[in-house]
Design a protein around this motif. Structure first.
Motif, PDB file in Angstrom:
ATOM      1  N   SER A 270       0.823  -1.205   0.000  1.00  0.00           N
ATOM      2  CA  SER A 270       0.000   0.000   0.000  1.00  0.00           C
ATOM      3  C   SER A 270       0.860   1.259   0.000  1.00  0.00           C
ATOM      4  CB  SER A 270      -0.934   0.008   1.212  1.00  0.00           C
ATOM      5  OG  SER A 270      -0.192   0.026   2.415  1.00  0.00           O
TER       6      SER A 270
ATOM      7  N   GLY B  97       1.962   7.601  -6.306  1.00  0.00           N
ATOM      8  CA  GLY B  97       1.427   8.961  -6.279  1.00  0.00           C
ATOM      9  C   GLY B  97       2.517  10.011  -6.326  1.00  0.00           C
TER      10      GLY B  97
ATOM     11  N   MET C 176      -3.054  10.523   0.511  1.00  0.00           N
ATOM     12  CA  MET C 176      -3.988   9.658  -0.217  1.00  0.00           C
ATOM     13  C   MET C 176      -4.227   8.342   0.507  1.00  0.00           C
ATOM     14  SD  MET C 176      -2.614  10.194  -4.121  1.00  0.00           S
ATOM     15  CE  MET C 176      -2.581  11.817  -4.901  1.00  0.00           C
ATOM     16  N   VAL C 177      -3.254   7.867   1.295  1.00  0.00           N
ATOM     17  CA  VAL C 177      -3.419   6.616   2.043  1.00  0.00           C
ATOM     18  C   VAL C 177      -3.522   6.886   3.545  1.00  0.00           C
ATOM     19  CG1 VAL C 177      -2.299   5.163   0.315  1.00  0.00           C
ATOM     20  CG2 VAL C 177      -0.912   6.281   2.071  1.00  0.00           C
TER      21      VAL C 177
ATOM     22  N   GLY D 291       1.149   2.811  -3.442  1.00  0.00           N
ATOM     23  CA  GLY D 291       0.217   3.892  -3.165  1.00  0.00           C
ATOM     24  C   GLY D 291       0.935   5.220  -3.107  1.00  0.00           C
TER      25      GLY D 291
END
Length: 655
Positions: A83, A91, A316-317, A87
């Motif tokens: 992630s 990004g 975002m995470v 992630g």
């Protein structure tokens, strides 16, 4: 030929002096190598007018760097961090590349060159960040793991840029998507092939190599595997570094991980240094001078923008703001792969020499600031968050905690295993190091904390967290190897206790001189245990027995050294200077030492000791040094065979 040899010597001298000087002012060695390259380059000393000729050899350093990184990021760990890697890493790469592609476009730079500049600016320095974090001991906290996850994706993202640059030079931007799609399919095939080889073939290869017990073969095999993996991906048009990373990742869960890392590190560091020297040689000093303001302003804007974009990507995470800001501050420099991209872009004439030199110049300045930024990343992040935060010292992504106050057992043979069982019974943590691949494999399968590796290597001891241990126990009967373990341990910590177990007392003094706190010879300890039992059955009180045992150990088994030789005593070339004999000398009436006091006879110069004196049938175990020797006295001396012979001649004949 002589001219080239002298230039190589001069380059090595410059590099050594530069690294030493930069280390004194707390700057990373990478900058020292860049500085050495600038000095040796064609614009100053001109030691090498064509530095690109060394570039292929220097790129092998990048291959070894990614192989080492792969050892740290095994497949299970990569999946656990997916992630963050795919992630936040994805990004950050997309955002940063897009922003820094748009900026050159605004100033009229072509789309091809802008894409390459954007990719180069988006990358950060894996070498500096990981090295600095390791030295600071913060590699396992969550904010550093976040930074490492982004670095890992950046290293993977280098591949499409390496593919795209030749395509941009040949056919423009239209066919890039098709070419990248083909490269993706080839990449999937190569990755699947390498992962299959890594899972089924490499463990068997290293198991067979380790069984040979040949250090050179193990090192050569490690280098060969890294280069073969890099060569395979290079053959399919991908990055050599990607293949090396995959090979390392497949071996990251094997028992050979730490030994592989220790073996590859010297070659990696040297070749990485050579790589940065070649980069420094390619720096255009005229561009640096004429665009100093632009470069300085560019570095400032680069750092600010990259920190902000990492913060956005991490959000975002749902990453903690403190961790996101801190990771961004760690990653706001330009990375070593940016130099690779800039050099490749220049060689394919997508970038001009001036543009490439601007990227390299900005990279040098940003790297120089990185150690300070990493040291102060948390404090700066707290000011940006404007709220106090609880410092987390360990990663929530890792279930393992480094050992502390444990025992490091070097050698997991009979003695090491016996000690380990007793430590378990007392609830004391330990970790063992053993070079026997079969024993290490069997022990690990049984759940024992055993590292495969050579305990005399500093990196292996560090991986056993020896700096936090209470004791290092050396159980193998190899005195020279034991001294190396003591030396490496003392380099890591001066305060840790080191105990050495040997079969006999041949090397007792030399091991103490090497820095051992306690040396336990099995033969003497076995004799002590037997003596204790004999004295107990003979009716001696236990308190007196324990006192006697403690006295013998404190005196380094003084009364247990030496023996009377017999007809069957074998004296070989290897043992004649190690065995200690006890010999009785009967003084004749004409012996030259008769009438002299014991203290007047320089037994120390003869390198023997007086063990006893018999007179008229009475034995004096510890004779008074004031005692005067008389005819028919029996002097009992101890020492090595040749010294005993020389001492007897001196006492009887020509003293």
């Amino acid at each position: 030929m002589d001219y080239v040899f002298l230039n190589i010597i001069a380059l090595m001298f410059i590099a050594v002096c530069s690294v030493a000087g930069f280390k004194r002012i707390h700057l990373p060695p990478i900058l020292a190598y860049l500085f050495a390259g600038i000095l040796a380059g064609p614009q100053l000393l001109a030691l090498f007018s064509h530095p690109q000729e060394m570039h292929l050899l220097a790129e092998i350093g990048i291959v070894f760097l990614l192989f080492s990184l792969g050892l740290e990021f095994s497949l299970p760990k990569l999946m656990a961090m997916r992630s963050l890697v795919f992630g936040v890493g994805l990004g950050q790469m997309l955002l940063t590349t897009s922003v820094f592609t748009a900026i050159p476009l605004v100033f009229g730079v072509s789309l091809s060159a802008s894409i390459i500049i954007g990719g180069a600016m988006a990358l950060s320095s894996t070498a500096i960040v990981i090295k600095q974090a390791t030295e600071m001991g913060i590699l396992n906290n969550r904010r550093t793991q976040l930074a490492v996850s982004i670095l890992l994706f950046q290293d993977l993202a280098v591949v499409p840029f390496l593919i795209a640059i030749p395509l941009l030079a040949q056919s423009g931007e239209v066919s890039i998507a098709i070419a990248l799609g083909e490269a993706l399919l080839k990449g999937i095939f190569v990755i699947a092939l390498l992962m299959s080889i890594g899972k089924w073939v490499l463990p068997w290869v290293f198991r067979e190599v380790a069984r040979t017990r040949t250090d050179e073969l193990f090192v050569l095999t490690t280098i060969l595997i890294a280069l073969l993996a890099g060569g395979l991906t290079y053959y399919f048009g991908l990055s050599m570094a990607l293949g090396a990373f995959l090979a390392g990742m497949m071996l990251g869960e094997s028992q050979y991980k730490y030994q592989l890392e220790a073996d590859i590190r010297p070659f990696r560091d040297i070749l990485m240094g050579l790589f940065f020297v070649t980069v420094g040689m390619e720096l255009d000093l005229a561009v640096l001078w004429h665009h100093l303001f632009t470069i300085t302003f560019g570095v400032l804007m680069l750092m600010v923008v990259k920190v902000a974009l990492v913060r956005i990507a991490a959000n975002m995470v749902k990453t903690e703001p403190l961790d996101a800001w801190s990771a961004g501050i760690k990653l706001c420099q330009i990375g070593e792969f940016s130099f690779v991209i800039a050099a490749l872009g220049t060689s394919h004439e997508v970038l001009t020499t001036e543009q490439s030199s601007l990227i390299v110049s900005m990279g040098v300045i940003s790297m120089a600031l990185t150690p300070w930024l990493i040291n102060h990343s948390v404090s700066i992040a707290k000011k940006l968050v404007r709220a106090p935060a609880i410092e987390a010292s360990s990663s929530n992504m890792s279930s393992s905690h480094p050992l502390s106050k444990h025992v490091v057992i070097c050698g997991f043979g009979r003695v090491g295993q016996s000690v380990a069982r007793m430590l378990k019974m007392e609830g004391i943590h330990f970790i063992a190091i053993d070079i026997d691949p079969v024993r290490a494999h069997e022990s690990r399968n049984a759940g024992e904390p055993v590292l495969f590796g050579d305990a005399s290597q500093k990196d292996i001891l560090i991986n056993a967290n020896v700096q936090e241990a209470t004791l290092v126990l050396v159980t193998f009967d190899e005195s020279e190897k034991a001294k190396q373990v003591i030396s490496r341990t003392r380099q890591i910590s001066d305060t840790i206790d080191v105990m050495v177990c040997t079969k006999r007392d041949y090397q007792l003094e030399s091991l103490y001189s090497a820095g051992a706190n306690q040396v336990v010879p099995e033969l003497q300890e076995g004799s002590l245990m037997l003596i204790s039992q004999v004295l107990h059955y003979a009716g001696v009180p236990m308190s007196r027995i324990l006192k006697r045992v403690r006295a013998e150990r404190k005196g380094r088994y003084d009364h247990l050294h030496g023996f009377y030789p017999g007809e069957t005593t074998e004296i070989s070339y290897g043992t004649e200077d190690k065995l200690e004999f006890i010999h009785a000398i009967v003084l004749t009436e004409h012996a030259s030492c008769v009438g002299k006091r014991i203290k007047d006879i320089d037994f120390a110069k003869m390198r023997v000791s007086v063990k006893g004196l018999r007179r008229n049938g009475t034995e004096l175990t510890d004779p008074d040094h004031e005692a005067v020797l008389q005819p028919h006295d029996v002097v009992v001396i101890a020492g090595k065979p040749r010294r005993v012979e020389r001492a007897e001649r001196k006492l009887l004949d020509d003293f």
